[in-house]
Design a protein around this motif. Structure first.
Motif, PDB file in Angstrom:
ATOM      1  N   ASN A   1       1.033  -0.593   0.299  1.00 51.50           N
ATOM      2  CA  ASN A   1      -0.091   0.200  -0.042  1.00 51.50           C
ATOM      3  C   ASN A   1       1.151   1.351  -0.246  1.00 51.50           C
ATOM      4  OD1 ASN A   1      -3.241  -0.644   0.205  1.00 51.50           O
ATOM      5  ND2 ASN A   1      -2.141  -1.325   1.915  1.00 51.50           N
ATOM      6  N   ALA A   2       1.977   1.400   0.526  1.00 51.51           N
ATOM      7  CA  ALA A   2       3.095   2.895   0.949  1.00 51.51           C
ATOM      8  C   ALA A   2       3.907   2.775  -0.170  1.00 51.51           C
ATOM      9  CB  ALA A   2       3.767   2.184   1.690  1.00 51.51           C
TER      10      ALA A   2
ATOM     11  N   MET B   1       2.946   5.626  -3.320  1.00 52.22           N
ATOM     12  CA  MET B   1       4.885   6.793  -3.686  1.00 52.22           C
ATOM     13  C   MET B   1       4.126   6.557  -4.894  1.00 52.22           C
ATOM     14  SD  MET B   1       7.432   6.000  -0.891  1.00 52.22           S
ATOM     15  CE  MET B   1       7.210   3.637  -0.849  1.00 52.22           C
ATOM     16  N   GLY B   2       3.430   5.914  -5.855  1.00 49.92           N
ATOM     17  CA  GLY B   2       3.405   6.177  -7.273  1.00 49.92           C
ATOM     18  C   GLY B   2       4.050   4.408  -7.875  1.00 49.92           C
ATOM     19  N   ILE B   3       4.534   3.938  -7.188  1.00 47.10           N
ATOM     20  CA  ILE B   3       5.238   2.576  -7.787  1.00 47.10           C
ATOM     21  C   ILE B   3       4.195   1.915  -8.619  1.00 47.10           C
ATOM     22  CG2 ILE B   3       6.135   0.317  -7.846  1.00 47.10           C
ATOM     23  CD1 ILE B   3       7.946   2.601  -7.720  1.00 47.10           C
TER      24      ILE B   3
ATOM     25  N   GLU C   1      -0.034   2.204   6.611  1.00 43.53           N
ATOM     26  CA  GLU C   1      -1.487   1.846   5.943  1.00 43.53           C
ATOM     27  C   GLU C   1      -1.398   1.262   6.475  1.00 43.53           C
ATOM     28  OE1 GLU C   1      -1.055   3.430   2.961  1.00 43.53           O
ATOM     29  OE2 GLU C   1      -0.170   4.935   3.031  1.00 43.53           O
ATOM     30  N   PRO C   2      -2.747  -0.015   5.669  1.00 45.51           N
ATOM     31  CA  PRO C   2      -3.240  -0.814   6.451  1.00 45.51           C
ATOM     32  C   PRO C   2      -2.859  -2.228   6.026  1.00 45.51           C
ATOM     33  CG  PRO C   2      -4.906   0.309   4.326  1.00 45.51           C
ATOM     34  CD  PRO C   2      -3.684   1.214   4.743  1.00 45.51           C
ATOM     35  N   GLU C   3      -3.368  -3.430   6.510  1.00 41.67           N
ATOM     36  CA  GLU C   3      -1.993  -4.476   5.760  1.00 41.67           C
ATOM     37  C   GLU C   3      -2.832  -5.225   4.895  1.00 41.67           C
ATOM     38  OE1 GLU C   3      -4.547  -7.194   9.587  1.00 41.67           O
ATOM     39  OE2 GLU C   3      -2.688  -6.111   9.943  1.00 41.67           O
ATOM     40  N   ASP C   4      -4.668  -5.069   4.808  1.00 41.51           N
ATOM     41  CA  ASP C   4      -4.814  -5.861   3.602  1.00 41.51           C
ATOM     42  C   ASP C   4      -4.528  -4.844   2.462  1.00 41.51           C
ATOM     43  OD1 ASP C   4      -6.483  -6.971   5.799  1.00 41.51           O
ATOM     44  OD2 ASP C   4      -8.053  -5.567   6.139  1.00 41.51           O
ATOM     45  N   PHE C   5      -4.707  -5.439   1.491  1.00 44.02           N
ATOM     46  CA  PHE C   5      -4.092  -5.587   0.510  1.00 44.02           C
ATOM     47  C   PHE C   5      -4.519  -6.199  -0.868  1.00 44.02           C
ATOM     48  CE2 PHE C   5      -0.866  -5.322  -4.033  1.00 44.02           C
ATOM     49  CZ  PHE C   5      -1.045  -3.406  -4.296  1.00 44.02           C
ATOM     50  N   ALA C   6      -5.545  -5.954  -1.586  1.00 41.57           N
ATOM     51  CA  ALA C   6      -5.484  -6.301  -2.663  1.00 41.57           C
ATOM     52  C   ALA C   6      -4.508  -7.573  -3.732  1.00 41.57           C
ATOM     53  CB  ALA C   6      -7.115  -5.699  -3.628  1.00 41.57           C
TER      54      ALA C   6
END
Length: 551
Positions: free
Chosen positions: A65-66, A70-72, A175-180
């Motif tokens: 998420n981070a 940052m646009g990556i 950031e939250p720990e959930d990432f799709a």
């Protein structure tokens, strides 16, 4: 007729998701670069951090998420300059899992080379361990394309710098720990590793998600590294060198405990971790195992749980293999590979019929580099490109092809393949059972009187002397024979050995004309950034050598 099977992509994120779901309580233990103290909510005790695969999966989600903030995006290169540790592990999975490319940088290269590699790869972000803060200060002015420099630490340990550094733990905390995790194309790029560049600028090998997972699966097989959830794996081979030979992926695949040594790679420090964490399996280059053996011999210590060691990167001296087996009950297995092979190309596991051989005959097979797992094919060819016999005697240029072998270098238009095969630059033999033995690098082979002499064989014989710590054989120009072999020796601390005693090792083991003509003693041998003896530097150091008059 088409089969009715599910289609699921082979992607890196699925490895950590599997480990978190089915091996969530398996430990990941890291020796850190920071002093003991509170860190990201988990106590560091005596400089050792520990958490689980479930924890790593949650933190990798925060990191992904981070990176998105940052646009990556897909295909962007994100570099790491770090030791083997839990944050580096998180980067492996977060960067590749979100669709970007994990690019590991080797801190043992010259600063100018590191800067060149960063620019060639077009890295947008560089994550670094705080022990490399000084190196970052050196290279940053030469890397205009890097948008962010992220220190892999918390605010309390952030080094002073003229650069506007970002703090790893603060990025995750926000950031939250959930990432799709996206269902990526399995043929998309996952990781980028560069060669050590010993003969010109380094070249990049760009691995796919598919090749990375197939490599991990193969590494776990019984006849390769034989890894399982019952193992505690300590990769001494750095995560910045060919992805620690794929072990961070293989360990997650089977749910094995992972033990990361951080920057402390001396024999004493490694032995302490082996014992404290009940390590069963470890892997590294020969110089590492020489250091461990010397510590064991001088301290009188033993190995309680380590039973298997993989040695790669250079040929393992037979005397080293014998000492570990005889005195400590540890089996050292040869492995061979290259950056261009992800890197696994062969590993030495005996077949059933070879177990019935006598001890000497079994050992003669064990000192070979091994046989390829399914997914890799090997052949040797002569000067005209004709395939040579698999008889264990004919030596030729080694070629390889397979599911995790590159077909061209990163950014290169032309392919190095020859009729679909990758030329390794090694000279080798193959026997009828598929066992391959490296006899030399093509650029290191010694040619005397029109005949080839294996430098590896000469080195192994010298290493058989109990007072020899390291040895290297190089060809020195000779007025009559074109080249003749010179053996360069490092004595063990507190031990003595003479020229004649070294040369007395050879009669009866090699043909008379293969015996080195002289011995030179040095305090240390030069090594490359990947731990191999640098024959190029050694030849430069001995450029003024002249043969004795009688030679």
């Amino acid at each position: 007729m088409q089969a009715r099977m599910m289609q699921q992509p082979l992607i890196v994120s699925s490895l950590l998701a599997h480990a978190a779901r089915y091996h969530g309580d398996a430990e990941i233990v890291s020796r850190t670069v920071e002093e003991p103290g509170a860190d990201d909510g988990v106590a560091i005790v005596d400089g050792v951090h520990r958490y689980t695969y479930a924890d790593a999966h949650r933190r990798a989600g925060r990191l992904a998420n981070a990176l998105s903030q940052m646009g990556i995006g897909a295909g962007d290169r994100v570099a790491t300059l770090a030791w083997n540790g839990y944050r580096h592990f998180e980067l492996y999975y977060a960067v590749s899992g979100m669709g970007a490319v994990t690019h590991t940088l080797n801190p043992r290269l010259f600063p100018e080379q590191i800067a060149w590699i960063i620019n060639d790869a077009q890295d947008r972000i560089v994550f670094f361990d705080i022990s490399f803060a000084g190196l970052i200060e050196q290279i940053a002015p030469h890397c205009a394309g890097v948008e962010r420099w992220v220190a892999m630490t918390d605010r309390r340990h952030l080094p002073q710098s003229a650069l506007p550094l970002h703090v790893y733990e603060e990025l995750l905390a926000a950031e939250p720990e959930d990432f799709a995790w996206p269902a990526l194309d399995e043929n998309s790029a996952a990781a980028l590793c560069y060669t050590s560049g010993t003969t010109g600028n380094p070249k990049g090998a760009l691995y796919s998600h598919r090749s990375t997972l197939l490599h991990a699966w193969s590494a776990c097989l019984p006849d390769t590294m034989n890894l399982s959830g019952r193992d505690a794996i300590l990769p001494v081979v750095p995560m910045f060198h060919v992805n620690a030979w794929g072990l961070p992926y293989a360990a997650a695949l089977v749910g094995a405990k992972l033990v990361f040594p951080g920057p402390a790679l001396d024999g004493k420090s490694l032995h302490e971790l082996f014992e404290a964490e009940r390590v069963t399996f470890t892997a590294g280059v020969p110089t590492v195992w020489l250091s461990v053996l010397q510590h064991l011999q001088t301290s009188g210590a033993t190995l309680s749980t380590v039973r298997r060691m993989i040695v790669g990167g250079a040929a393992c001296p037979p005397a080293l293999m014998q000492a570990f087996a005889r005195d400590y009950g540890v089996a050292i297995q040869h492995a061979w590979g290259m950056t261009e092979l992800s890197p696994l190309g062969a590993i030495n596991t005996l077949k059933q019929k070879q177990l019935d051989l006598d001890e000497d005959a079994r050992f003669a097979v064990s000192v070979k580099q091994g046989r390829p797992p399914f997914g890799i094919d090997l052949k040797i060819v002569g000067a005209e490109g004709d395939e040579l016999a698999r008889d264990g005697r004919a030596a030729g240029d080694l070629l390889v092809r397979g599911h995790w072998v590159i077909d061209r270098y990163f950014g290169a238009g032309d392919s190095p393949l020859v009729d679909g095969w990758f030329p390794t630059g090694d000279v080798a033999t193959l026997d009828a059972d598929g066992f391959m033995q490296i006899t030399d690098r093509s650029k290191d082979v010694i040619k005397s009187g029109g005949e080839w002499i294996s430098s590896i064989e000469l080195e192994n014989i010298a290493m058989g002397h109990p007072a020899v710590a390291e040895a290297a054989a190089i060809g020195i120009r000779h007025p009559k024979w074109d080249e003749r072999p010179l053996i360069v020796v490092v004595r063990k601390p507190g031990r003595d050995v003479s020229r004649d005693e070294v040369l007395a090792q050879y009669p009866g083991k090699v043909a008379k004309w293969c015996i080195p003509d002289d011995v030179v003693f040095v305090d240390a041998l030069p090594h490359t950034a990947t731990g191999k003896i640098s024959k190029l530097q050694l030849r430069e150091q001995l450029s003024a050598y002249r043969w004795p008059v009688a030679a």
